[in-house]
Design a protein around this motif. Sequence first.
Motif, mmCIF file in Angstrom:
data_model
loop_
_atom_site.group_PDB
_atom_site.id
_atom_site.type_symbol
_atom_site.label_atom_id
_atom_site.label_comp_id
_atom_site.label_asym_id
_atom_site.label_seq_id
_atom_site.Cartn_x
_atom_site.Cartn_y
_atom_site.Cartn_z
ATOM 1 N N SER A 2 28.573 40.883 40.895
ATOM 2 C CA SER A 2 29.988 40.978 41.270
ATOM 3 C C SER A 2 30.693 42.060 40.459
ATOM 4 O O SER A 2 30.249 42.455 39.389
ATOM 5 C CB SER A 2 30.679 39.641 41.053
ATOM 6 O OG SER A 2 30.774 39.406 39.668
ATOM 7 N N GLU A 3 31.807 42.524 41.007
ATOM 8 C CA GLU A 3 32.484 43.660 40.378
ATOM 9 C C GLU A 3 33.074 43.308 39.017
ATOM 10 O O GLU A 3 33.176 44.154 38.150
ATOM 11 C CB GLU A 3 33.572 44.201 41.311
ATOM 12 C CG GLU A 3 32.979 45.011 42.449
ATOM 13 C CD GLU A 3 34.019 45.877 43.144
ATOM 14 O OE1 GLU A 3 35.213 45.626 42.984
ATOM 15 O OE2 GLU A 3 33.606 46.804 43.860
ATOM 16 N N TYR A 4 33.460 42.041 38.822
ATOM 17 C CA TYR A 4 34.039 41.750 37.505
ATOM 18 C C TYR A 4 32.997 41.744 36.410
ATOM 19 O O TYR A 4 33.322 42.029 35.254
ATOM 20 C CB TYR A 4 34.897 40.470 37.505
ATOM 21 C CG TYR A 4 34.242 39.190 37.938
ATOM 22 C CD1 TYR A 4 33.492 38.443 37.053
ATOM 23 C CD2 TYR A 4 34.401 38.714 39.223
ATOM 24 C CE1 TYR A 4 32.924 37.253 37.432
ATOM 25 C CE2 TYR A 4 33.839 37.531 39.624
ATOM 26 C CZ TYR A 4 33.094 36.796 38.727
ATOM 27 O OH TYR A 4 32.530 35.621 39.120
ATOM 28 N N ALA B 268 32.595 45.447 35.818
ATOM 29 C CA ALA B 268 33.736 45.911 35.026
ATOM 30 C C ALA B 268 33.544 45.561 33.564
ATOM 31 O O ALA B 268 33.814 46.366 32.669
ATOM 32 C CB ALA B 268 35.016 45.273 35.554
ATOM 33 N N LYS C 131 31.722 35.059 31.694
ATOM 34 C CA LYS C 131 31.843 35.370 33.127
ATOM 35 C C LYS C 131 31.007 34.424 33.968
ATOM 36 O O LYS C 131 31.485 33.845 34.925
ATOM 37 C CB LYS C 131 31.393 36.804 33.416
ATOM 38 C CG LYS C 131 31.926 37.837 32.471
ATOM 39 C CD LYS C 131 33.350 38.182 32.777
ATOM 40 C CE LYS C 131 33.975 38.796 31.547
ATOM 41 N NZ LYS C 131 35.372 39.103 31.722
ATOM 42 N N ASN D 209 32.092 30.483 35.954
ATOM 43 C CA ASN D 209 32.070 30.567 37.407
ATOM 44 C C ASN D 209 30.959 29.722 38.026
ATOM 45 O O ASN D 209 30.926 29.527 39.227
ATOM 46 C CB ASN D 209 31.922 32.019 37.851
ATOM 47 C CG ASN D 209 33.226 32.767 37.713
ATOM 48 O OD1 ASN D 209 34.151 32.535 38.472
ATOM 49 N ND2 ASN D 209 33.325 33.619 36.713
ATOM 50 N N MET E 114 41.546 32.639 47.937
ATOM 51 C CA MET E 114 41.925 33.399 46.737
ATOM 52 C C MET E 114 43.270 34.092 46.945
ATOM 53 O O MET E 114 43.515 34.702 47.941
ATOM 54 C CB MET E 114 40.878 34.451 46.448
ATOM 55 C CG MET E 114 39.757 33.956 45.575
ATOM 56 S SD MET E 114 40.270 33.781 43.882
ATOM 57 C CE MET E 114 40.436 35.508 43.429
ATOM 58 N N ILE F 249 40.108 41.843 44.482
ATOM 59 C CA ILE F 249 39.806 40.408 44.364
ATOM 60 C C ILE F 249 38.536 40.232 43.551
ATOM 61 O O ILE F 249 38.482 39.476 42.606
ATOM 62 C CB ILE F 249 39.626 39.764 45.750
ATOM 63 C CG1 ILE F 249 40.891 39.957 46.577
ATOM 64 C CG2 ILE F 249 39.284 38.294 45.615
ATOM 65 C CD1 ILE F 249 40.715 39.631 48.038
ATOM 66 N N ALA F 250 37.504 40.973 43.931
ATOM 67 C CA ALA F 250 36.192 40.760 43.315
ATOM 68 C C ALA F 250 36.103 41.330 41.913
ATOM 69 O O ALA F 250 35.229 40.964 41.155
ATOM 70 C CB ALA F 250 35.101 41.381 44.190
ATOM 71 N N SER F 251 37.009 42.239 41.551
ATOM 72 C CA SER F 251 36.839 42.886 40.248
ATOM 73 C C SER F 251 37.551 42.140 39.123
ATOM 74 O O SER F 251 37.494 42.561 37.981
ATOM 75 C CB SER F 251 37.294 44.337 40.308
ATOM 76 O OG SER F 251 38.670 44.388 40.533
ATOM 77 N N LEU F 252 38.224 41.043 39.449
ATOM 78 C CA LEU F 252 38.838 40.242 38.390
ATOM 79 C C LEU F 252 38.172 38.870 38.355
ATOM 80 O O LEU F 252 38.011 38.219 39.382
ATOM 81 C CB LEU F 252 40.345 40.068 38.649
ATOM 82 C CG LEU F 252 41.161 41.341 38.847
ATOM 83 C CD1 LEU F 252 42.618 40.988 39.083
ATOM 84 C CD2 LEU F 252 41.039 42.258 37.652
ATOM 85 N N ASN F 253 37.815 38.442 37.151
ATOM 86 C CA ASN F 253 37.175 37.143 36.992
ATOM 87 C C ASN F 253 38.177 36.032 37.319
ATOM 88 O O ASN F 253 39.194 35.919 36.660
ATOM 89 C CB ASN F 253 36.688 37.009 35.545
ATOM 90 C CG ASN F 253 35.946 35.724 35.295
ATOM 91 O OD1 ASN F 253 35.836 34.882 36.169
ATOM 92 N ND2 ASN F 253 35.425 35.585 34.092
ATOM 93 N N PRO F 254 37.896 35.210 38.351
ATOM 94 C CA PRO F 254 38.880 34.209 38.763
ATOM 95 C C PRO F 254 39.153 33.138 37.705
ATOM 96 O O PRO F 254 40.109 32.392 37.825
ATOM 97 C CB PRO F 254 38.256 33.579 40.015
ATOM 98 C CG PRO F 254 36.822 33.936 39.969
ATOM 99 C CD PRO F 254 36.728 35.229 39.235
ATOM 100 N N PRO G 240 44.215 35.429 38.456
ATOM 101 C CA PRO G 240 44.184 36.488 39.476
ATOM 102 C C PRO G 240 44.573 36.022 40.872
ATOM 103 O O PRO G 240 45.234 36.749 41.606
ATOM 104 C CB PRO G 240 42.726 36.957 39.456
ATOM 105 C CG PRO G 240 42.256 36.650 38.095
ATOM 106 C CD PRO G 240 42.988 35.417 37.659
ATOM 107 N N ARG H 184 47.042 42.746 41.682
ATOM 108 C CA ARG H 184 45.696 42.635 41.124
ATOM 109 C C ARG H 184 45.139 44.008 40.779
ATOM 110 O O ARG H 184 44.527 44.200 39.729
ATOM 111 C CB ARG H 184 44.759 41.967 42.121
ATOM 112 C CG ARG H 184 44.972 40.495 42.216
ATOM 113 C CD ARG H 184 43.976 39.912 43.188
ATOM 114 N NE ARG H 184 44.587 38.757 43.832
ATOM 115 C CZ ARG H 184 44.211 38.284 44.995
ATOM 116 N NH1 ARG H 184 43.246 38.862 45.658
ATOM 117 N NH2 ARG H 184 44.799 37.241 45.508
#
Lengths: 337, 318
Positions: free
Chosen positions: A226-228, A231, A246, A250, A337, B108-113, B159, B167
């Motif tokens: 995933s992107e986070y 990142a 992370k 999750n 979301m 959406i995907a680049s921030l850890n929920p 987020p 975001r």
Amino acid sequence: MDKQELRLTPEEARLTGLSREEYTDSNFAGHSYLHEILITLFSNRATAISLACIAVIVLMAIFAPILSPYSYREVHSEATNLPMRIPGLEKLGIFDGTRAGVDQYERHGVPDEYHYFGTDNLGRDIWTRVWTGTRISLLIALLAVALDVLIGVTYGMIAGFFGGRADLIMQRVIEVLTGIPNLIIMMLLLLVMEPGIPTICLALAITGWVNMSRIVRAQVLRIKGSEYVLASRTLGSPAMRIILRKILPNTMGQIIITFMFSVPNAIFFEAFLAFIGLGVPIPMASLGTLINDGYKSAMLYPYQVLLPAAVLSVLMLSFNLLGDGLRDAIDPQMRSM
Amino acid sequence: MNAQTERAERAGQPLLEVEGLRQHFRMSRHYTVKAVDDVSFTIHRGEIFGLVGESGSGKSTTGRSIIRLYTPTAGRIRFCGQDVSGRLTAQQTLLLRTRMQMIFQDPIASLNPREKVIDIIAEGIDIHHMYESRAQRRDMVLAMLRKVGLAPEHADRYPHQLSGGQRQRVGIARALIMKPDLIIADEAISALDVSIQAQVVNLLKQIQQETGCAILFIAHDLSMVRYISDTIGVLHLGHLVELGTTQDVFEHAVHPYTRALLSAIPRPNPLLERDRPIESYDCRAAGVDYTKGTLHHLSDTHLLLATDEERDRWTRGA
């Protein structure tokens, strides 16, 4: 409408976003993730009821044996197979300790005793035995599932995160392990080791963690790309930080759900082992051994098997319903979301 | 002070030099995807470099190779005078992870929920221990929030409680708090709706002017690229087919692929739009083989990937 009204001055037609003023909504309280899960969870009536059932059963398992005047192992040869007798209700004509119109308590010479669930063929108080048995069943299930979580999460994390050859070998190990029938492993283990709570826990855990590790591995594989996480890597996160900050948070939802579905499984499997004679040693009782004892005289004294079976059923049903509710509350697929 | 002299020293040389970058992915023994094939360009300090091309042309892969999410197959990447394409030393890793930052496509995907905005933004300074106290950490994050146009109360949100534009601002703040020299904006506006795109692009431009950082702006929206970039590189099938200033590429485009891209931009004037000619380009049908071409200088700033014969043919047409 005058046409000139629509004309904009350059001042009015400037690009948005230059002022750096963002609209802020102040009535949106900062609900935490946990808070939202709890709200969803309790808005589901079945989940709330099952949670209450579990709470009552756990409290009874803890306190009923302590408060009961009888011990689960005390044998009273003079007061065997007494029917149920509950103070208060006996005045209504039910649970008054009579069978076929004869007061059994008087007949056995114990007119002042109250056995809420009656006594078994050795004169032991079933009320105390049922709750002691629940206690042991829950203990075994929780210990076994805790072992599952510990091994399964670690195994799945390592396999999923490091991947490659390590993953390949670890998955083959799982396949070999699941290829051997469960029951054979358990019976062999119980033959080699002394029967008791630790042995049964180990027997349950030896293959129980496989499911957990598979779920964790799948989650890790999903989150790893995933992107986070990317990142975080571009910011120089070490692997440990990515796993703990992370991936684990999750995956937590899935771990809890799997945990919730594993507990009734473990309770059921323990009962099954006890029923086929591989349970905790006499005079200890688990729900499984109680049902095993009770079913032998099920035609004459049905309450001896029905009562522990009812507790077992309610417990398993509650855990399954709670697991269902938790999945609805936690599952990211269901959450927008 | 030390950093200042260092910066003055480096002022002469480009911030980022990419030479012959190749990024191949081996799918099986018989098949290798050549996502990026022999790409070279330089980015100077304070420059906004636009990288455009269709989906699958290797834009994002180029960005990810530069920031070393992938290990380049071949080629040399020099960043701040350091070679960061081979095996990295601890000091080079630190340079790369602090001075170069990335903004991702999907807000959406680049921030850890599971993390609050404050923890997301502070991640970089957490990892590299860039503050002395919790209060200072919070102050730094709040300053960043203000800089990207968010309110202090957003710091304690999650987020999913923010809108798409908000975001993406968080994502920008996360990169910006490291005070990077180069920001790679990987399709940073593609997932936003048009009104928000303008806001975010303006924000990026403003930040670039204030901090003097360079931006590698990866996008497929040519109008946005034209608006923000100083230099533009056009990627096709992993090859950089044309490179030049915004004026070079938009007004004197030579490569047929670039011309086809440009002809696809809709005109805001309906009368012109109705008759807008669309050039089509199919490199296989046209018999263009990128691996045979070499880079030709059309002017000091304008480069074209072509064989001699192709260059003559295309420049004559233009």
